[in-house]
Design an enzyme around this catalytic site. Structure first.
Site, PDB file in Angstrom:
ATOM      1  N   TYR A 142       0.849  -1.187   0.000  1.00 55.98           N
ATOM      2  CA  TYR A 142       0.000   0.000   0.000  1.00 55.98           C
ATOM      3  C   TYR A 142       0.886   1.238   0.000  1.00 55.98           C
ATOM      4  O   TYR A 142       1.855   1.316   0.757  1.00 55.98           O
ATOM      5  CB  TYR A 142      -0.898   0.004   1.244  1.00 55.98           C
ATOM      6  CG  TYR A 142      -1.799   1.211   1.363  1.00 55.98           C
ATOM      7  CD1 TYR A 142      -2.854   1.398   0.472  1.00 55.98           C
ATOM      8  CD2 TYR A 142      -1.601   2.167   2.362  1.00 55.98           C
ATOM      9  CE1 TYR A 142      -3.692   2.504   0.574  1.00 55.98           C
ATOM     10  CE2 TYR A 142      -2.441   3.279   2.471  1.00 55.98           C
ATOM     11  CZ  TYR A 142      -3.489   3.434   1.571  1.00 55.98           C
ATOM     12  OH  TYR A 142      -4.311   4.534   1.679  1.00 55.98           O
ATOM     13  N   ASP A 237       9.265   2.753   0.090  1.00 57.91           N
ATOM     14  CA  ASP A 237       8.201   3.403   0.837  1.00 57.91           C
ATOM     15  C   ASP A 237       8.370   2.998   2.304  1.00 57.91           C
ATOM     16  O   ASP A 237       7.968   1.911   2.714  1.00 57.91           O
ATOM     17  CB  ASP A 237       6.837   2.992   0.288  1.00 57.91           C
ATOM     18  CG  ASP A 237       5.695   3.694   1.017  1.00 57.91           C
ATOM     19  OD1 ASP A 237       5.971   4.387   2.024  1.00 57.91           O
ATOM     20  OD2 ASP A 237       4.536   3.541   0.590  1.00 57.91           O
ATOM     21  N   LYS A 265       3.885   8.818   9.040  1.00 58.84           N
ATOM     22  CA  LYS A 265       3.575   8.219  10.342  1.00 58.84           C
ATOM     23  C   LYS A 265       4.499   8.702  11.471  1.00 58.84           C
ATOM     24  O   LYS A 265       4.289   9.789  11.989  1.00 58.84           O
ATOM     25  CB  LYS A 265       3.511   6.697  10.209  1.00 58.84           C
ATOM     26  CG  LYS A 265       2.379   6.307   9.220  1.00 58.84           C
ATOM     27  CD  LYS A 265       1.954   4.876   9.227  1.00 58.84           C
ATOM     28  CE  LYS A 265       0.669   4.694   8.422  1.00 58.84           C
ATOM     29  NZ  LYS A 265       0.813   4.070   7.129  1.00 58.84           N
TER      30      LYS A 265
HETATM   31  C1  LIG Z   1       0.191   4.564   5.751  1.00 57.26           C
HETATM   32  C2  LIG Z   1       0.989   4.340   4.528  1.00 57.26           C
HETATM   33  C3  LIG Z   1       0.949   5.225   3.440  1.00 57.26           C
HETATM   34  C4  LIG Z   1      -0.019   6.366   3.372  1.00 57.26           C
HETATM   35  O1  LIG Z   1       0.212   7.318   4.338  1.00 57.26           O
HETATM   36  P1  LIG Z   1      -0.990   8.317   4.746  1.00 57.26           P
HETATM   37  O2  LIG Z   1      -0.351   9.251   5.721  1.00 57.26           O
HETATM   38  O3  LIG Z   1      -2.059   7.457   5.310  1.00 57.26           O
HETATM   39  O4  LIG Z   1      -1.413   9.001   3.505  1.00 57.26           O
HETATM   40  C5  LIG Z   1       1.812   5.018   2.397  1.00 57.26           C
HETATM   41  N1  LIG Z   1       2.682   3.993   2.408  1.00 57.26           N
HETATM   42  C6  LIG Z   1       2.743   3.120   3.424  1.00 57.26           C
HETATM   43  C7  LIG Z   1       3.748   2.017   3.385  1.00 57.26           C
HETATM   44  C8  LIG Z   1       1.894   3.251   4.510  1.00 57.26           C
HETATM   45  O5  LIG Z   1       1.937   2.363   5.491  1.00 57.26           O
END
Ligand SMILES: *Cc1c(COP(=O)(O)O)cnc(C)c1O
Length: 428
Positions: A142, A237, A265
């Site tokens: 994701y 990511d 995060k």
């Molecule tokens: C949570 C998450 C996102 C998206 O971040 P948001 O602050 O919710 O937009 C993107 N990549 C990864 C790996 C994530 O866990």
């Protein structure tokens, strides 16, 4: 009716599905979501006065426990000087310097407001830098809700993806290719079939978003080599893994250097913050240094930067946090395994440091297809059994748990006990 149920009923009248982010609605586990009123240290408290031991921690950010005092104090100090300027500030410079110091591959960094913004910008930058259009992502990873990432895998590794959500155009889907996680051969095939067209490969170096899935030995190295051979930008990511699996994230832990990294995060200490950064030559294409446009009225917001700086400074100066997180993760995984044995179940636990998932399947889980073999109704019953015993898990099988250092050994024992009882209740 509980206060949470009442609020959910009200919420559904005015907010789509009653929530501002889908997973919160508990659809994956059934029942009605718990509305949170406050949290402190290892606990969250709901609107009905129930107390829960926290194993999600706002999906990661509260790695030091809720309302951690140095972060709280930094925010309180900052709000006296107004909440936003839309002009450069000292704190943004300090934040950039600290990120560069902590994250091995980052030479320049741009702050944004969420993980989604970070990944959307990172692929635009990769496209701008390479002059190529296509990206490769992995099934089950994701990367936020940007159109380019909401693409389902086609049938077989050679086909194009298809939109995974109404509103994403077919044209967008044509530029996003998908491969199964941990499958280097599939990636090679995509690259061969799209010679000189791939701008970037983006992946979670440890996946948190199909449950916790680890890269198999050689996978990350293999991807790095393919990117080098074909002039493709490698994007890690690290929105979840960053500042969690090590102070420099998964890239430090595995010793692999991506070209670009996306962060979120933990980086905001609970405030809405994201960032993307990496090689200086690539980051120099970002506006106004270069031609690739990206902007934000509230980017680098002073309150958010204060929270993030306090969080990252603490992590940078307290390596014992990471030792303790390893210990907590290890103890929980061990206790959960013992619980499985006692319940006569042969299910899979994936764990690395403070990330882990109990998958309700006998299969070992190294990609999304494996994860999808889980018994989801069983997970739903288990989730509610844990909640009843005062343990707050992520409300979906396809999520990792994220523990904080606020978990004491006593609380770990309580969680392990609750797990044993909940497994037994769920399989009845
Ligand atoms: C949570 C998450 C996102 C998206 O971040 P948001 O602050 O919710 O937009 C993107 N990549 C990864 C790996 C994530 O866990």
């Amino acid at each position: 009716m509980t206060t949470s149920e009442q609020l959910f009923k009200q919420a559904k009248q005015v907010i789509p599905g009653g929530v501002n982010s889908p997973v919160r609605a508990f659809r994956a586990v059934g029942g009605s979501p718990v509305f949170i009123k406050s949290a402190k240290g290892p606990y969250v408290f709901d609107e009905d006065g129930n107390q829960y031991i926290e194993l999600i921690n706002s999906w990661g950010p509260m790695i030091l426990g809720h309302a951690f005092e140095p972060v709280e104090k930094a925010v309180r100090d900052a709000i006296q000087h107004s909440f936003s300027f839309g002009a450069p500030t000292r704190k943004e410079v300090e934040m950039a310097e600290l990120i560069i110091d902590m994250v091995p591959s980052v030479e320049k960094v741009r702050m944004v407001n969420s993980g989604t913004e970070a990944t959307m910008a990172a692929i635009r930058v990769a496209r701008g830098f390479t002059g190529r259009d296509k990206i490769i992502k992995f099934e089950g990873c994701y990367h936020g809700h940007g159109d380019s990432f909401l693409i389902a895998a086609g049938s077989g590794a050679v086909t194009m993806g298809t939109p995974d959500s109404p509103g994403v155009t077919k044209a967008t889907a044509l530029d996003t290719l998908t491969a199964p996680y941990n499958n280097l051969q599939a990636v090679e095939m995509l690259i061969d079939n799209n010679a000189n067209q791939i701008a970037a490969i983006i992946l979670e170096p440890v996946v948190g978003n199909m449950g916790c899935v680890l890269p198999e030995p050689g996978f990350l190295e293999g991807i790095r080599n393919l990117c080098d051979q074909h002039g493709i930008i490698l994007i890690f990511d690290e929105v979840m893994t960053g500042f969690r699996l090590a102070k420099g994230g998964a890239q430090e832990r595995f010793g692999i250097t991506p070209d670009l990294t996306t962060m979120g995060k933990i980086i905001g200490g609970g405030m809405p913050v994201g960032a993307y950064g990496g090689r200086a030559d690539i980051m120099n294409v970002v506006s106004p240094a270069g031609p690739v446009y990206q902007a934000g009225t509230l980017s680098g917001n002073p309150i958010a930067m204060s929270a993030g700086l306090a969080m990252l400074r603490y992590l940078n100066e307290h390596p014992e946090v990471y030792t303790r997180l390893e210990e907590i993760g290890g103890k929980l995984a061990e206790g959960f395994r013992a619980g499985l044995v006692k319940a006569g179940l042969n299910y899979t636990i994936n764990q690395i440091g403070s990330m882990f998932t109990l998958f309700m399947t006998d299969r070992s889980v190294s990609n999304f297809a494996d994860a999808k073999s889980c018994d989801l109704p069983l997970f739903g019953r288990y989730f509610h059994a844990m909640l009843k015993r005062g343990v707050y898990l992520a409300p979906s099988q396809f999520e990792s748990l994220f523990v904080s250092v606020a978990l004491t050994d006593d609380l770990i024992e309580q969680v392990i006990q609750a797990n044993e009882e909940s497994l037994r209740e769920a399989i009845q």
